[in-house]
Scaffold this motif. Sequence first.
Motif, PDB file in Angstrom:
ATOM      1  N   LEU A  30       0.805  -1.407   0.138  1.00  0.00           N
ATOM      2  CA  LEU A  30       0.020   0.016   0.110  1.00  0.00           C
ATOM      3  C   LEU A  30       0.990   1.211  -0.189  1.00  0.00           C
ATOM      4  O   LEU A  30       0.208   2.457  -0.248  1.00  0.00           O
ATOM      5  CB  LEU A  30      -0.829   0.193   1.183  1.00  0.00           C
ATOM      6  CG  LEU A  30      -2.001  -1.088   1.292  1.00  0.00           C
ATOM      7  CD1 LEU A  30      -2.879  -1.089   2.218  1.00  0.00           C
ATOM      8  CD2 LEU A  30      -2.748  -0.983  -0.075  1.00  0.00           C
ATOM      9  N   THR A  53      -1.531   3.745  -5.341  1.00  0.00           N
ATOM     10  CA  THR A  53      -1.755   2.749  -4.348  1.00  0.00           C
ATOM     11  C   THR A  53      -3.396   2.637  -4.150  1.00  0.00           C
ATOM     12  O   THR A  53      -4.008   3.714  -4.634  1.00  0.00           O
ATOM     13  CB  THR A  53      -1.030   2.783  -2.890  1.00  0.00           C
ATOM     14  OG1 THR A  53      -1.734   3.934  -2.263  1.00  0.00           O
ATOM     15  CG2 THR A  53       0.161   2.999  -2.919  1.00  0.00           C
ATOM     16  N   GLY A  80      -4.154   1.135  -7.771  1.00  0.00           N
ATOM     17  CA  GLY A  80      -3.403   0.319  -7.031  1.00  0.00           C
ATOM     18  C   GLY A  80      -2.675  -0.658  -7.834  1.00  0.00           C
ATOM     19  O   GLY A  80      -1.583  -1.548  -7.513  1.00  0.00           O
ATOM     20  N   ARG A  83       0.785  -0.015  -8.738  1.00  0.00           N
ATOM     21  CA  ARG A  83       1.628   0.307  -7.828  1.00  0.00           C
ATOM     22  C   ARG A  83       3.114  -0.158  -8.141  1.00  0.00           C
ATOM     23  O   ARG A  83       4.241   0.271  -7.805  1.00  0.00           O
ATOM     24  CB  ARG A  83       1.228  -0.006  -6.314  1.00  0.00           C
ATOM     25  CG  ARG A  83       1.012  -1.483  -6.057  1.00  0.00           C
ATOM     26  CD  ARG A  83       0.484  -1.608  -4.616  1.00  0.00           C
ATOM     27  NE  ARG A  83      -0.201  -2.943  -4.585  1.00  0.00           N
ATOM     28  CZ  ARG A  83      -1.298  -3.374  -4.601  1.00  0.00           C
ATOM     29  NH1 ARG A  83      -2.146  -2.473  -4.975  1.00  0.00           N
ATOM     30  NH2 ARG A  83      -1.658  -4.520  -4.280  1.00  0.00           N
TER      31      ARG A  83
END
Length: 326
Positions: A30, A53, A80, A83
């Motif tokens: 994250l 994220t 996300g 990422r």
Amino acid sequence: MKMLAAVMRVAALGLMSACATPAPDEPALLLIDGSRLPPVNVSMTVPNLSHCTDSGDQTLRLNAQQPVTVLVHGCFSSAGRYRGMAQVLAFHGQQTVCFNYNDRDSLLRSAAQLDTALTGLARGLDKQPITVLGHSQGALIARKAMSIGQADAIEGKDGSLRLVTVSGPFGGIAAARHCGSRLWKTLSLGLVGPICQIVTGDKWSEITYTSPFIVDPPPLDPRVTDFLKIVTDEGGSCRRMSQGACVESDAIFSLAEQRNPAIDNDPRVKIVEVKAGHVEIVGNNRDGPVKLIAVLQEQGVIKPTAPEQKEKFGLLLTRLFGEAAR
């Protein structure tokens, strides 16, 4: 009635296959490791932009004196999902943010939102170059946003823009051809349009090879210095294997679907063809985007990996994408 039912089944199945199905969840990363990034000296909130994220934090923390890359995801995706690619750029000291949008919206609406987001981002930077990299449907949105004639054209004359697209169906999506067909409209008793809208959302009329969005693309904004167009030869690729057999193909768009002379003939366009699957090219938790990284480094989008850092970079790819990623 049998004919109508058949039309409805083909319409639904064809359009569903025109987008890559969601990849399995990636490792829970994250946060982006920013230890190699330039020091933060500005914080801003720009609608539809976030760090790459799914943490929910919408505050962009950047260095205003350094370039920024904006990643634009395709359908069935999110910030996300990128990422890993954002971390690849961060490893090389490059700042990245992601554009978030509803993939069922009209492509024109999403492009206008990206325009507004790029304007907000540019205002917070000190005349730094912005690179926009869009994959799949995101490629269509990115190219439209960076063209002239947009109602919400990117403001400001300072700074330069670079466009990079990957696996974009600029020639129209073959699986959606029935959506713009008069014959199919007749066979379905006028229901093909509503069916296509139910399946794909408001973009349904823009993704066919006969739509003005595809047939008559406006020229790029003069501030776009160059356009790197990466096309993927996806034939024979596989996204998921089971007991030695392919149970899910990774061939989504043909080379013909990715070509469009009205776009390709721009002197700023450089086309690079890569043998890779549609999801493979950007990476998931089974395949790392090593082919894409190689092209982006060759073309100067990602900085070269220093020789003394190659082992660490290989370990990072393994952590992000698995053992097969290197």
